[in-house]
Design a protein around this motif. Sequence first.
Motif, PDB file in Angstrom:
ATOM      1  N   VAL A   1     -96.146 -15.032 -80.082  1.00 50.18           N
ATOM      2  CA  VAL A   1     -96.890 -15.403 -81.284  1.00 50.18           C
ATOM      3  C   VAL A   1     -96.135 -16.511 -81.999  1.00 50.18           C
ATOM      4  O   VAL A   1     -96.660 -17.575 -82.303  1.00 50.18           O
ATOM      5  N   LYS A   2     -94.886 -16.213 -82.287  1.00 46.31           N
ATOM      6  CA  LYS A   2     -94.038 -17.151 -83.010  1.00 46.31           C
ATOM      7  C   LYS A   2     -92.603 -16.751 -82.727  1.00 46.31           C
ATOM      8  O   LYS A   2     -92.311 -15.567 -82.626  1.00 46.31           O
TER       9      LYS A   2
ATOM     10  N   THR B   1     -95.863  -7.156 -90.899  1.00 43.34           N
ATOM     11  CA  THR B   1     -97.217  -7.660 -91.145  1.00 43.34           C
ATOM     12  C   THR B   1     -98.112  -7.471 -89.922  1.00 43.34           C
ATOM     13  O   THR B   1     -99.261  -7.899 -89.920  1.00 43.34           O
ATOM     14  N   GLY B   2     -97.575  -6.851 -88.856  1.00 44.39           N
ATOM     15  CA  GLY B   2     -98.396  -6.550 -87.687  1.00 44.39           C
ATOM     16  C   GLY B   2     -98.652  -7.744 -86.781  1.00 44.39           C
ATOM     17  O   GLY B   2     -99.489  -7.683 -85.895  1.00 44.39           O
ATOM     18  N   GLU B   3     -97.905  -8.850 -86.978  1.00 47.48           N
ATOM     19  CA  GLU B   3     -98.109 -10.020 -86.126  1.00 47.48           C
ATOM     20  C   GLU B   3     -97.598  -9.767 -84.712  1.00 47.48           C
ATOM     21  O   GLU B   3     -98.100 -10.313 -83.748  1.00 47.48           O
TER      22      GLU B   3
ATOM     23  N   GLY C   1    -102.760 -13.583 -92.044  1.00 49.06           N
ATOM     24  CA  GLY C   1    -102.107 -12.737 -91.043  1.00 49.06           C
ATOM     25  C   GLY C   1    -103.066 -11.888 -90.230  1.00 49.06           C
ATOM     26  O   GLY C   1    -104.254 -11.782 -90.554  1.00 49.06           O
ATOM     27  N   LYS C   2    -102.525 -11.279 -89.149  1.00 48.95           N
ATOM     28  CA  LYS C   2    -103.353 -10.414 -88.295  1.00 48.95           C
ATOM     29  C   LYS C   2    -103.900  -9.237 -89.082  1.00 48.95           C
ATOM     30  O   LYS C   2    -105.035  -8.821 -88.883  1.00 48.95           O
TER      31      LYS C   2
ATOM     32  N   GLN D   1    -105.957 -15.131 -84.333  1.00 47.03           N
ATOM     33  CA  GLN D   1    -104.616 -15.648 -84.568  1.00 47.03           C
ATOM     34  C   GLN D   1    -104.745 -16.930 -85.388  1.00 47.03           C
ATOM     35  O   GLN D   1    -105.060 -17.988 -84.858  1.00 47.03           O
TER      36      GLN D   1
ATOM     37  N   LEU E   1    -102.391 -17.627 -88.147  1.00 52.87           N
ATOM     38  CA  LEU E   1    -101.061 -18.079 -88.550  1.00 52.87           C
ATOM     39  C   LEU E   1    -100.391 -18.832 -87.403  1.00 52.87           C
ATOM     40  O   LEU E   1    -100.761 -18.666 -86.249  1.00 52.87           O
ATOM     41  N   TYR E   2     -99.395 -19.607 -87.762  1.00 54.31           N
ATOM     42  CA  TYR E   2     -98.572 -20.323 -86.781  1.00 54.31           C
ATOM     43  C   TYR E   2     -99.413 -21.277 -85.946  1.00 54.31           C
ATOM     44  O   TYR E   2     -99.230 -21.409 -84.749  1.00 54.31           O
TER      45      TYR E   2
END
Lengths: 344, 274
Positions: free
Chosen positions: A204-205, A219-221, B116-117, B136, B138-139
């Motif tokens: 993701v990042k 944050t659940g990312e 955010g998610k 998705q 973000l980023y």
Amino acid sequence: MNKFFVTALAISATAMLSAAPAMAQGKTLTISWWGFNGEKLESIVLAPFREQCGCEIVFETGNNGERLNKIQIRNGAGVDVAYFSDSFSQQGIEAGLFQKIDPAKLPNLAGIYDLAKDPQGGYGPAYTIGRVGIVYDTAKVATPITSWEDLWREDLAGSLSLPGITTTAGPMVVMKAGDHAGVDAFADQDSAFAAVEELKPNVVKNYNTGSEMINLFSTGEITAAVAQDFTLGQIQAAVPTVEWAELEEGAIATLNTVNIPTGAAEPELAYEFINFILSPEIQQQLAEQGVDAPVVTSVELTPEQASLWTYGADVIAGLQRIDYAKMNAAKGGWVDRWNEIFGM
Amino acid sequence: MKRFAGWTLASPATLLVVVFLVLPVLATIVTTFTTPGGPFATYAAFFGSGFRRAVLFRTIQVSLAVTVIALVIGFLTAYVVSRAPGWLKSILIIAAVFPLLTGVVVRSFAWLIILGKNGILNSTLINLGLIAEPFQMLYTQGAVIVAMVYLFVPLMILTLVGVLESIPDDLIQASSSLGAKPSATFMQVTLPLAVPGLIVGAVLVFTGSFTSYATPQLLGGEQVMMMGTLMYQQAMVTFDWVAASTIAAVMVVITIAIVAAMNAMARRLNPMTA
């Protein structure tokens, strides 16, 4: 009147002498460190050390890179004791910023694990030991993660965070990618980075600080990350279902070292301080309070206290070591190649 | 004599700018020409790297996108504000400037919560049954652009409200009394007279976006690296000060070139100077 004056003088002189050894009277020790756990370190380490040395203590705080940069700009001056993770202390050594250590001045070295005594060829000892491994959210990842190979699993698509290439653990990902491709990452960069590229769909990042990664979890990312074990407690505080993965190949050892820069104004005081933080009593307290894992072999922890730590001879024996001299030599080229994969 | 007095009065400020701004910038740029590889080696290395070209291109792209979007939103808002009655005008300006009271980091962080998610936007879309899996957001480059527009629109509004207020009402009335429709009045009177303000706003927003660090760092990460974040990495992490100085020099030159181009365009558009 006169008698009273003499008595008062005697009392005040005694008070002054007992307050501090005349040796370190009025000296100042400057420590460069991260600034985490400030309150605990104040009560466990700094307050008793001030009492012992009778000196003042001042700090320079920040992340590894920033602090090493500052010491480099000042040609090794301005700081007496420098805390760094081993990949950065290796850079400092190669830049000629640190003095060789005289083991005779550190009697407490005798009580610590062999791998912590002299990890970098005559320079500072390690005062704590950690692991780089994988953490994952057991509530969201159905199949347990048991191997470095699992990073490439398809069910982790879009839910992984890797440490940035410029952090302590970043280059280790490249080495593990080399293992995945069946090559030595130093010898065959192309294959190693091809394997890093294969990880991209899962990422993701990438993160550059521990707190950034903890945020990604809370944050659940992300549901999994390559991480250092000192972050585990904080991640679990945010997301209780996150666990440390027991990897069959073993985790990678990271050591935090303490060094004396070449331009240190108070080298003797620095030796006294380093010896102090390697004493069994201090190491025991730091471990019990959840600050740093111990390197002193005689420290005893309950299973509960030890669960978060790299603790015990067996665990330490199972860790993989990394050749930082080799790694730092390769790092410049690696940063660019990594950027080309994740930054395009 | 008068001119002499002016120079004398301005000299302390000029000296400050020279000593603390011009000289350090020049010193930084000079270091990039004095490497062992020859005077242009560092620039050859910069433009020879596909990754660095991509970062530069992305930075220009993002900054221009932010500038254009902020110009449109800022102009429309400022137009409404400048036409509002006095008491409402104050309230609207305060509302527009309100985000400026917090730091850049805080404002960027707000977008982490929105995009955010598990964020506000994804939760809403899932609850409405519009999507099954969270997006998705973000980023990505989009996230960086959205957050920067949010950062810079207040600046744009502030710049433009002043300019739009200074356009005399007589001109607008004259235009309509001569038979121009509101749209024609806007296109032929209001907009051309607002050009100087639009250019000042555009320059502010463009340079601000082009050199930003916190927003791309927080909302883009490595995936959306921009010149500011790349420079930080080169200077603070890989300790390659020469490469960082090269990036700084490239940024200075490009900023000056784009600002000059905007000024030239402004002169052509402005009825007062054209």
